[in-house]
Design a protein around this motif. Structure first.
Motif, PDB file in Angstrom:
ATOM      1  N   ILE A  12      12.810 -66.548  28.963  1.00  0.00           N
ATOM      2  CA  ILE A  12      12.222 -66.635  30.309  1.00  0.00           C
ATOM      3  C   ILE A  12      10.744 -66.273  30.269  1.00  0.00           C
ATOM      4  CG2 ILE A  12      12.251 -65.583  32.613  1.00  0.00           C
ATOM      5  CD1 ILE A  12      15.322 -65.434  32.314  1.00  0.00           C
ATOM      6  N   LEU A  13      10.384 -65.282  29.497  1.00  0.00           N
ATOM      7  CA  LEU A  13       8.984 -64.880  29.369  1.00  0.00           C
ATOM      8  C   LEU A  13       8.147 -65.989  28.734  1.00  0.00           C
ATOM      9  CD1 LEU A  13       6.968 -62.533  29.721  1.00  0.00           C
ATOM     10  CD2 LEU A  13       7.526 -61.861  27.377  1.00  0.00           C
ATOM     11  N   ILE A  14       8.673 -66.640  27.717  1.00  0.00           N
ATOM     12  CA  ILE A  14       7.961 -67.742  27.064  1.00  0.00           C
ATOM     13  C   ILE A  14       7.785 -68.911  28.028  1.00  0.00           C
ATOM     14  CG2 ILE A  14       8.161 -69.513  25.255  1.00  0.00           C
ATOM     15  CD1 ILE A  14       9.453 -67.310  23.496  1.00  0.00           C
ATOM     16  N   MET A  15       8.833 -69.204  28.795  1.00  0.00           N
ATOM     17  CA  MET A  15       8.730 -70.293  29.776  1.00  0.00           C
ATOM     18  C   MET A  15       7.695 -69.970  30.850  1.00  0.00           C
ATOM     19  SD  MET A  15      12.789 -71.307  30.063  1.00  0.00           S
ATOM     20  CE  MET A  15      12.621 -71.812  31.728  1.00  0.00           C
ATOM     21  N   ALA A  16       7.659 -68.727  31.313  1.00  0.00           N
ATOM     22  CA  ALA A  16       6.691 -68.327  32.335  1.00  0.00           C
ATOM     23  C   ALA A  16       5.268 -68.425  31.807  1.00  0.00           C
ATOM     24  CB  ALA A  16       6.988 -66.909  32.812  1.00  0.00           C
ATOM     25  N   VAL A  17       5.049 -67.984  30.576  1.00  0.00           N
ATOM     26  CA  VAL A  17       3.715 -68.067  29.973  1.00  0.00           C
ATOM     27  C   VAL A  17       3.297 -69.527  29.813  1.00  0.00           C
ATOM     28  CG1 VAL A  17       2.415 -67.614  27.838  1.00  0.00           C
ATOM     29  CG2 VAL A  17       3.822 -65.822  28.837  1.00  0.00           C
ATOM     30  N   TYR A  18       4.233 -70.385  29.412  1.00  0.00           N
ATOM     31  CA  TYR A  18       3.938 -71.812  29.272  1.00  0.00           C
ATOM     32  C   TYR A  18       3.509 -72.416  30.608  1.00  0.00           C
ATOM     33  CZ  TYR A  18       4.614 -76.817  28.656  1.00  0.00           C
ATOM     34  OH  TYR A  18       4.435 -78.167  28.647  1.00  0.00           O
ATOM     35  N   LEU A  19       4.232 -72.086  31.667  1.00  0.00           N
ATOM     36  CA  LEU A  19       3.901 -72.627  32.974  1.00  0.00           C
ATOM     37  C   LEU A  19       2.554 -72.128  33.477  1.00  0.00           C
ATOM     38  CD1 LEU A  19       7.329 -72.486  34.828  1.00  0.00           C
ATOM     39  CD2 LEU A  19       6.159 -74.502  33.935  1.00  0.00           C
ATOM     40  N   ILE A  20       2.213 -70.898  33.160  1.00  0.00           N
ATOM     41  CA  ILE A  20       0.943 -70.329  33.623  1.00  0.00           C
ATOM     42  C   ILE A  20      -0.231 -70.883  32.830  1.00  0.00           C
ATOM     43  CG2 ILE A  20      -0.387 -68.191  33.766  1.00  0.00           C
ATOM     44  CD1 ILE A  20       2.264 -66.795  34.469  1.00  0.00           C
ATOM     45  N   ILE A  21      -0.036 -71.088  31.535  1.00  0.00           N
ATOM     46  CA  ILE A  21      -1.136 -71.523  30.659  1.00  0.00           C
ATOM     47  C   ILE A  21      -1.339 -73.042  30.712  1.00  0.00           C
ATOM     48  CG2 ILE A  21      -1.864 -71.681  28.236  1.00  0.00           C
ATOM     49  CD1 ILE A  21      -0.617 -68.975  27.793  1.00  0.00           C
ATOM     50  N   ASN A  22      -0.293 -73.812  30.902  1.00  0.00           N
ATOM     51  CA  ASN A  22      -0.385 -75.269  30.909  1.00  0.00           C
ATOM     52  C   ASN A  22      -1.265 -75.720  32.072  1.00  0.00           C
ATOM     53  OD1 ASN A  22       0.163 -78.051  31.390  1.00  0.00           O
ATOM     54  ND2 ASN A  22       2.008 -77.851  30.140  1.00  0.00           N
ATOM     55  N   PRO A  23      -2.330 -76.489  31.800  1.00  0.00           N
ATOM     56  CA  PRO A  23      -3.254 -76.888  32.874  1.00  0.00           C
ATOM     57  C   PRO A  23      -2.599 -77.754  33.951  1.00  0.00           C
ATOM     58  CG  PRO A  23      -3.981 -77.768  30.741  1.00  0.00           C
ATOM     59  CD  PRO A  23      -2.762 -76.956  30.499  1.00  0.00           C
ATOM     60  N   SER A  24      -1.631 -78.567  33.573  1.00  0.00           N
ATOM     61  CA  SER A  24      -0.968 -79.406  34.553  1.00  0.00           C
ATOM     62  C   SER A  24      -0.187 -78.552  35.558  1.00  0.00           C
ATOM     63  CB  SER A  24      -0.020 -80.389  33.858  1.00  0.00           C
ATOM     64  OG  SER A  24       0.686 -81.146  34.810  1.00  0.00           O
ATOM     65  N   TYR A  25       0.548 -77.591  35.059  1.00  0.00           N
ATOM     66  CA  TYR A  25       1.316 -76.735  35.951  1.00  0.00           C
ATOM     67  C   TYR A  25       0.415 -75.767  36.710  1.00  0.00           C
ATOM     68  CZ  TYR A  25       5.688 -78.587  34.283  1.00  0.00           C
ATOM     69  OH  TYR A  25       6.720 -79.422  34.014  1.00  0.00           O
TER      70      TYR A  25
END
Length: 153
Positions: free
Chosen positions: A15-28
């Motif tokens: 869940i932490l990795i998914m949250a970081v991905y969503l925050i860092i990804n420019p599209s999201y």
């Protein structure tokens, strides 16, 4: 017992990795910003940002959903803006000393435009309820006005 903690920690890390991905990804990142503007009522800015987010990642469902909702909300705001303007114009015509048959025909035509415009609107579950209610209010008022004008012509 140790397996329980292992799965708990593994789930938390996922869940932490998914949250970081969503925050860092420019599209999201742009999608979250677009969602913020959508909820604040700035539908034009929301549409612009969601289009940018969708262009960065065409698989971003959040961006496509916000883009569609922003377009629907913009249609509602345009309908309401037009209805208000026509209501002002009709009010000016109605408060003249004499009301000609041409003025009545103009008022009837404006009412028909607003009534027909309401039919083209299609709300979704996410569409702001205040927009939907305000559009319905103007539609009902113009239906009543149209009936009164039609009976007097």
């Amino acid at each position: 017992m140790p397996y329980r903690y292992f799965w708990l920690i593994a789930g938390f890390l996922l869940i932490l990795i998914m949250a970081v991905y969503l925050i860092i990804n420019p599209s999201y990142e742009k999608s979250f910003e677009a969602k913020y503007y959508y909820h604040m009522g700035d539908y034009k800015k929301s549409l612009t940002l969601s289009k940018e987010a969708f262009a960065l990642n065409v698989y971003n469902r959040m961006a496509s959903t916000i883009m569609a909702q922003s377009q629907i909300s913009l249609q509602y705001t345009e309908y309401i803006r037009q209805a208000r303007q026509y209501m002002k114009d009709i009010d000016k015509l109605a408060h003249q000393d004499t009301l000609t048959s041409g003025d009545k025909a103009k008022m009837k035509l404006m009412a028909e435009v607003v009534i027909d415009g309401y039919i083209k609107l299609s709300p979704s579950v996410v569409t702001d309820k205040k927009l939907v209610q305000e559009a319905a209010y103007y539609h009902n008022e113009f239906v009543k006005l149209h009936e009164k004008i039609s009976s007097s012509i």
